[in-house]
Design an enzyme around this catalytic site. Structure first.
Site, PDB file in Angstrom:
ATOM      1  N   GLU A 127       0.860  -1.180   0.000  1.00 22.45           N
ATOM      2  CA  GLU A 127       0.000   0.000   0.000  1.00 22.45           C
ATOM      3  C   GLU A 127       0.897   1.230   0.000  1.00 22.45           C
ATOM      4  O   GLU A 127       1.889   1.258   0.738  1.00 22.45           O
ATOM      5  CB  GLU A 127      -0.905   0.044   1.232  1.00 22.45           C
ATOM      6  CG  GLU A 127      -1.929   1.174   1.132  1.00 22.45           C
ATOM      7  CD  GLU A 127      -2.917   1.205   2.309  1.00 22.45           C
ATOM      8  OE1 GLU A 127      -2.764   0.405   3.248  1.00 22.45           O
ATOM      9  OE2 GLU A 127      -3.825   2.024   2.256  1.00 22.45           O
ATOM     10  N   GLY A 268       3.066   2.463  10.877  1.00 19.87           N
ATOM     11  CA  GLY A 268       2.781   1.647  12.059  1.00 19.87           C
ATOM     12  C   GLY A 268       2.631   0.170  11.741  1.00 19.87           C
ATOM     13  O   GLY A 268       3.286  -0.680  12.344  1.00 19.87           O
ATOM     14  N   ALA A 269       1.764  -0.133  10.782  1.00 18.77           N
ATOM     15  CA  ALA A 269       1.497  -1.517  10.453  1.00 18.77           C
ATOM     16  C   ALA A 269       0.660  -1.575   9.183  1.00 18.77           C
ATOM     17  O   ALA A 269       0.183  -0.551   8.712  1.00 18.77           O
ATOM     18  CB  ALA A 269       0.738  -2.210  11.590  1.00 18.77           C
ATOM     19  N   MET A 270       0.481  -2.796   8.659  1.00 20.24           N
ATOM     20  CA  MET A 270      -0.222  -2.954   7.383  1.00 20.24           C
ATOM     21  C   MET A 270      -1.120  -4.176   7.407  1.00 20.24           C
ATOM     22  O   MET A 270      -0.704  -5.250   7.841  1.00 20.24           O
ATOM     23  CB  MET A 270       0.812  -3.038   6.259  1.00 20.24           C
ATOM     24  CG  MET A 270       0.213  -3.202   4.886  1.00 20.24           C
ATOM     25  SD  MET A 270      -0.797  -1.755   4.421  1.00 20.24           S
ATOM     26  CE  MET A 270      -2.021  -2.547   3.402  1.00 20.24           C
ATOM     27  N   GLU A 271      -2.326  -3.995   6.895  1.00 18.52           N
ATOM     28  CA  GLU A 271      -3.402  -4.986   7.038  1.00 18.52           C
ATOM     29  C   GLU A 271      -3.455  -6.052   5.947  1.00 18.52           C
ATOM     30  O   GLU A 271      -4.528  -6.613   5.682  1.00 18.52           O
ATOM     31  CB  GLU A 271      -4.738  -4.244   7.063  1.00 18.52           C
ATOM     32  CG  GLU A 271      -5.171  -3.603   5.722  1.00 18.52           C
ATOM     33  CD  GLU A 271      -4.838  -2.129   5.581  1.00 18.52           C
ATOM     34  OE1 GLU A 271      -3.901  -1.659   6.263  1.00 18.52           O
ATOM     35  OE2 GLU A 271      -5.504  -1.447   4.775  1.00 18.52           O
ATOM     36  N   ASN A 272      -2.336  -6.385   5.287  1.00 19.15           N
ATOM     37  CA  ASN A 272      -2.330  -7.415   4.244  1.00 19.15           C
ATOM     38  C   ASN A 272      -3.209  -8.601   4.652  1.00 19.15           C
ATOM     39  O   ASN A 272      -3.136  -9.072   5.782  1.00 19.15           O
ATOM     40  CB  ASN A 272      -0.899  -7.915   4.031  1.00 19.15           C
ATOM     41  CG  ASN A 272       0.102  -6.799   4.032  1.00 19.15           C
ATOM     42  OD1 ASN A 272       0.030  -5.904   3.212  1.00 19.15           O
ATOM     43  ND2 ASN A 272       1.005  -6.808   5.009  1.00 19.15           N
ATOM     44  N   HIS A 304      -6.657  -2.417  15.043  1.00 19.93           N
ATOM     45  CA  HIS A 304      -6.875  -1.643  13.814  1.00 19.93           C
ATOM     46  C   HIS A 304      -6.620  -2.518  12.583  1.00 19.93           C
ATOM     47  O   HIS A 304      -7.472  -2.599  11.684  1.00 19.93           O
ATOM     48  CB  HIS A 304      -5.948  -0.420  13.819  1.00 19.93           C
ATOM     49  CG  HIS A 304      -6.058   0.438  12.602  1.00 19.93           C
ATOM     50  ND1 HIS A 304      -6.851   1.559  12.561  1.00 19.93           N
ATOM     51  CD2 HIS A 304      -5.489   0.334  11.383  1.00 19.93           C
ATOM     52  CE1 HIS A 304      -6.757   2.108  11.367  1.00 19.93           C
ATOM     53  NE2 HIS A 304      -5.934   1.386  10.629  1.00 19.93           N
ATOM     54  N   GLU A 305      -5.479  -3.164  12.543  1.00 18.83           N
ATOM     55  CA  GLU A 305      -5.140  -3.962  11.359  1.00 18.83           C
ATOM     56  C   GLU A 305      -6.086  -5.159  11.236  1.00 18.83           C
ATOM     57  O   GLU A 305      -6.516  -5.500  10.136  1.00 18.83           O
ATOM     58  CB  GLU A 305      -3.684  -4.439  11.410  1.00 18.83           C
ATOM     59  CG  GLU A 305      -2.641  -3.336  11.609  1.00 18.83           C
ATOM     60  CD  GLU A 305      -2.800  -2.141  10.686  1.00 18.83           C
ATOM     61  OE1 GLU A 305      -3.319  -2.306   9.564  1.00 18.83           O
ATOM     62  OE2 GLU A 305      -2.419  -1.020  11.091  1.00 18.83           O
ATOM     63  N   HIS A 308      -9.395  -4.133   9.797  1.00 16.16           N
ATOM     64  CA  HIS A 308      -9.348  -3.894   8.353  1.00 16.16           C
ATOM     65  C   HIS A 308      -9.791  -5.134   7.568  1.00 16.16           C
ATOM     66  O   HIS A 308     -10.160  -5.021   6.403  1.00 16.16           O
ATOM     67  CB  HIS A 308      -7.925  -3.541   7.918  1.00 16.16           C
ATOM     68  CG  HIS A 308      -7.606  -2.070   7.908  1.00 16.16           C
ATOM     69  ND1 HIS A 308      -8.454  -1.126   7.372  1.00 16.16           N
ATOM     70  CD2 HIS A 308      -6.514  -1.384   8.332  1.00 16.16           C
ATOM     71  CE1 HIS A 308      -7.879   0.083   7.469  1.00 16.16           C
ATOM     72  NE2 HIS A 308      -6.712  -0.046   8.063  1.00 16.16           N
TER      73      HIS A 308
END
Ligand code: TRP
Ligand code: ZN
Length: 881
Positions: A127, A268-272, A304-305, A308
């Site tokens: 992203e 912070g982080a990623m919701e793959n 949060h992730e 998603h």
């Protein structure tokens, strides 16, 4: 790249893709400098696109090594390939496959977008548009495909091989030291949700059964030796999964859910899908290396992730203009989760502090933009507090306006109707219009209009008629490209506070929605409340019911009454903050001298004294928020123009010192009552006690009570956890002298092998409000704990300095020049980190003339640099416009 030369992408220009990609088969052979990627794309014309259009795939710094169509090599004249795109000129007007081979160097990828290596771990970040750095693709979120991914790597180098979805095969590559794993993700997804991880990693895991009976294997992967710090993340994951089942009726939908922590990460982080990748700072926790704040952030970001998965992945965005569709909504969901897990009022207070500090300041400056921007040059510059935090506020207001029940049914309808699609804000709002029966077209203006609205309110009591008239008016200031503003729909939650508490609210006004809510949707209105038996004090915007500024002319005495008597916790906190802000603004503007600031501290101290000897101890987390004064930045924003940071700092310090003096007995009592040697547990109640204790320590240290440094040193010695040790360090940085430097050294020795803890150490020093800080920061750049290539180190030291109100804004301009130089240096390796740092200049226009000129000159210096990234060029251009 010059910003002027970059195309502007506009929402109104959206049109569907000419081609669709139904399936993606990736075969990736990992090697540190030569990773081979073979992509087999199953393409077909999009019925909604242009028939006979060429196929233009996106790329970014790519090298093509082979291409085939339906398995046959493609003639050189049939396509054009460059680093930035691959065009097939006359593709068949039917479904066909394309096989594309590219070769990548993950070790050389310092931008941390696409496939890169971080401390020997291969990982990806796609992203918003990183997938095109892996293979040529239709890299847009409305092109959704089913992925099958074969990963291959040397067994010793990458024993763990992960991708999205479920693992369907593993094996050895005969006659080699290599092995492979095949992953299949049955859920169609846009390319930005693709991920892979390869490396030697430890993990912790737990079985989970969803509410609908599905067995899921949860795991958190971390660097070898760090598994002991992964438990809190896993625990948070289980709790947020249950919560989403209970509150939103959402179940997980794959056999595995993996979380991986990496040490070099841009955000912070990623919701793959099924494979969330995190900045290790938001995963690793134990009492010795993480603070209470870290535990809370980990819980929030894990949630949060995870959330998603439905709001972002199952339902994704049609285009990047709809970013708030997933981000605002998902922030709202994670805020609600944390509120339920911890204290709702305290969570609201801390969210509003963040909103005001980050979003209000963005909205008031040159980088202001609507929650749904209309145009962008670089989408990565729009992952902003406005899209995230204001986006969440808009959802919160929607819930208040239509009520919890219609909101719940609207969410259910959205999940049902839009599942599996790439949706828009219009489609989202239509669900709530349907379930509430309300026309939401006016409400939708929140997505279009930038700027923080101001509500001007005043009230009049008529003792004879026993009526109370409340006049409310709204305005929204002009923002870049939007000079005239329309009124928005503002939910104003309120109460009228009498001597014995809330008075009943009776009115014939149609603006009164009942349940203590006025809907202000016009430029102004008046509401007359009848049968008001005594002169009340209005308590407006309870729970911060709308993201606005409120101008309500209450006396300090009335505000202090609200502080002690309001039934709304948020407004109790706000009332005291307002009294303090007023004194700090007057001092910061030099309308009153520091002696007068001292005088004005007396009623605040008296109110706090009563508070601390009363209920404070019953809710320590809330009391800690009360004791924490508005920040210098809060005061600067309130002043808004001609800001002199030194004057604000002097007023702030004076007020804090006076409060420390006046409250000494109570504050010392708090130190003994909430002993730093108590056994550590990260739960919210224990964290609240530490927060209160540490706020007390700060005030005592500023005032130098019983020698501030000695109190901090005592706490440092006594502490059995990082929260209390770091608080001691922060407290001592408010003092000067040898003791401070000694404690700084001791801290560094104690945590020499803990990069994440040393980040806090770097930041604490970068925030010291004295002229020597710039040199200290430059010195610390040479420290072995620092590295310009790691985003966490950069954000801690350089980002910390850029957040230092008095030192970044030094009157000689050296702070601006330093940060500008760092932006230029960083831009060569990591444009995203560089452009975020440049964002520190976002409030330059509110400064007094000398600083304003100096800040502008540094910005202009950046803007003039040849070879800037699009990221930095775009921020520089907009900041200067
Ligand atoms: N979508 C991510 C989130 O909000 C954040 C994100 C966007 C991101 N772009 C990124 C993370 C680039 C890392 C790098 O959870
Ligand atoms: Zn997000």
């Amino acid at each position: 790249m010059r910003a002027e030369d970059t195309p502007l992408i506009r929402l109104e220009d959206y049109r569907p893709s000419d081609w669709l990609i139904d399936t993606v088969d990736l075969d990736i052979s990992l090697a540190p400098q030569q990773t081979r990627v073979r992509a087999l794309l199953g393409l077909r014309p999009n019925p909604a696109g242009q028939p006979g259009a060429p196929l233009i795939l996106d790329g970014d710094e790519l090298v093509l090594s082979a291409i085939k169509l339906d398995g046959a090599p493609l003639d050189a004249s049939a396509f054009t390939a460059g680093p930035q795109s691959l065009t097939v000129h006359a593709p068949p007007r039917r479904g066909f496959t394309l096989t594309i081979e590219t070769v990548l160097d993950p070790s050389a990828n310092t931008k941390l977008m696409g496939l890169y290596r971080s401390s020997k771990v291969y990982c990806t970040q796609c992203e918003a548009d990183g997938f095109r750095r892996i293979t040529y693709f239709l890299d847009r979120p409305d092109v959704m495909s089913v992925y099958t991914v074969r990963l291959e790597a040397a067994k010793t180098e990458a024993p763990v091989l992960l991708s999205n979805g479920n693992r369907v095969a593993t094996g050895e590559v005969p006659g080699s030291d290599r092995h492979f794993a095949v992953w299949h993700d049955p859920h169609p997804k846009p390319a930005y949700l693709f991920a892979l991880v390869g490396g030697a990693l430890d993990h912790v895991r737990e079985g989970y059964v969803t509410a609908d009976g599905q067995q899921v294997e949860l795991a958190v992967y971390v660097e070898p030796g760090k598994a002991g710090r992964a438990g809190w993340a896993l625990d948070s994951l289980v709790r947020c999964m249950r919560w989403d089942e209970r509150v939103f009726g959402r179940n997980y939908d794959l056999d595995v859910f993996n979380v991986v922590a990496v040490s070099d990460f841009n955000m912070g982080a990623m919701e793959n899908k099924g494979l969330n990748i995190f900045n290790d700072k938001y995963v690793l926790a134990d009492p010795q290396t993480a603070t209470d704040g870290d535990y809370a952030s980990i819980e929030a970001i894990i949630a949060h992730e995870y959330f998603h998965n439905w709001t972002g992945n199952r339902i994704t965005c049609r285009d990047w203009f709809q970013l708030c569709l997933k981000e605002g909504l998902t922030v709202f969901r994670d805020q609600e989760f944390s509120a339920d897990e911890r204290s709702r009022p305290v969570k609201r207070i801390s969210d509003v502090r963040t909103l005001r500090a980050t979003q209000f300041s963005e909205d008031a400056g040159p980088l202001a933009h609507p929650v749904r921007p209309r145009a962008y040059k670089e989408i990565n510059n729009f992952y902003t507090p406005t899209v995230y935090e204001k986006g969440a506020e808009v959802i919160r207001m929607l819930k208040v306006l239509i009520g919890a029940d219609a909101f719940k049914r609207g969410m259910d309808l959205y999940f049902e109707r839009c599942d599996g699609t790439a949706a828009t804000i219009e489609e989202f709002l239509a669900c709530f219009a349907e379930t509430s029966g309300k026309d939401l077209s006016h409400f939708a203006r929140w997505y279009e209009q930038a700027g923080t609205p101001t509500i001007v309110a005043s009230g009049r009591y008529d003792a004879r008629a026993k009526s109370y008239t409340l006049d409310l008016a709204q305005t929204t200031p002009p923002t870049p490209g939007q000079t005239t503003k329309q009124p928005v729909v503002l939910p104003v939650a309120l109460g009228l506070v009498g001597k014995g508490g809330d008075l009943p609210l009776t009115t014939g006004s149609s603006a009164y929605a009942g349940d203590g809510l006025i809907v202000l949707d016009q430029p102004s209105l008046s509401v007359v409340f009848s049968d008001v038996v005594e002169a009340p004090i209005p308590s407006l915007l309870r729970g911060f019911s709308a993201p606005v500024r409120l101008e309500l002319d209450l006396s300090d005495a009335d505000l202090l009454r609200l502080f002690s008597a309001d039934s709304d916790s948020f407004n109790r906190w706000q009332a005291l903050q307002s009294v303090a802000t007023r004194a700090l603004v007057a001092g910061g503007r030099k309308q009153i001298g520091l002696v007068e600031v001292q005088t004005r501290s007396a009623p605040i101290a008296a109110a706090l004294e009563a508070f601390l000897s009363g209920q404070a101890v019953a809710d320590p987390a809330f009391a800690a928020q009360v004791l924490r004064l508005p920040s210098g930045g809060d005061v600067a924003r309130e002043i808004g123009q001609d800001v002199d940071p030194d004057a604000i700092h002097a007023a702030h310090r004076t007020l804090a010192t006076e409060l420390g003096f006046a409250l000494t007995p109570q504050l010392l009592k708090l130190l003994t009552k909430f002993d730093a040697s108590a056994r550590y547990s990260p739960d919210a109640a224990s964290a609240g006690r530490r927060a209160l204790r540490n706020e007390a320590l700060m005030l005592l240290a500023v005032a130098d009570i019983q020698s501030g440094p000695a109190l901090a040193e005592d706490q440092f010695d006594m502490a059995n956890n990082l929260t209390d040790r770091l608080a001691a360090l922060s407290a001592i940085t408010l003092t000067t002298g040898e003791a401070r430097e000694e404690l700084i050294e001791r801290f560094a020795t104690l945590y020499a092998d803990e990069p994440l803890v040393l980040d806090k150490w770097l930041m604490a020093q970068a925030l010291i409000a004295e002229p020597g800080t710039l040199d200290r920061v430059k010195r610390l750049m040479q420290h072995k704990a620092f590295s310009l290539s790691n985003p966490n180190r950069v954000r801690a030291l350089i980002g910390g300095f850029a957040a230092n109100l008095t030192q970044f804004n030094r009157a000689d301009g050296a702070g601006y020049a330093f940060v500008a130089d760092m932006v230029i240096a960083l831009d060569r390796t990591n444009p995203q980190v560089a452009s975020r740092l440049l964002g520190s200049f976002k409030s330059w226009r509110m400064l007094e003339p000398i600083r304003k000129d100096l800040a502008q000159a540094s910005l202009a210096m950046v803007a003039r640099m040849p070879g800037l990234s699009r990221d930095v060029a775009d921020i520089a251009e907009r900041a200067l416009a």
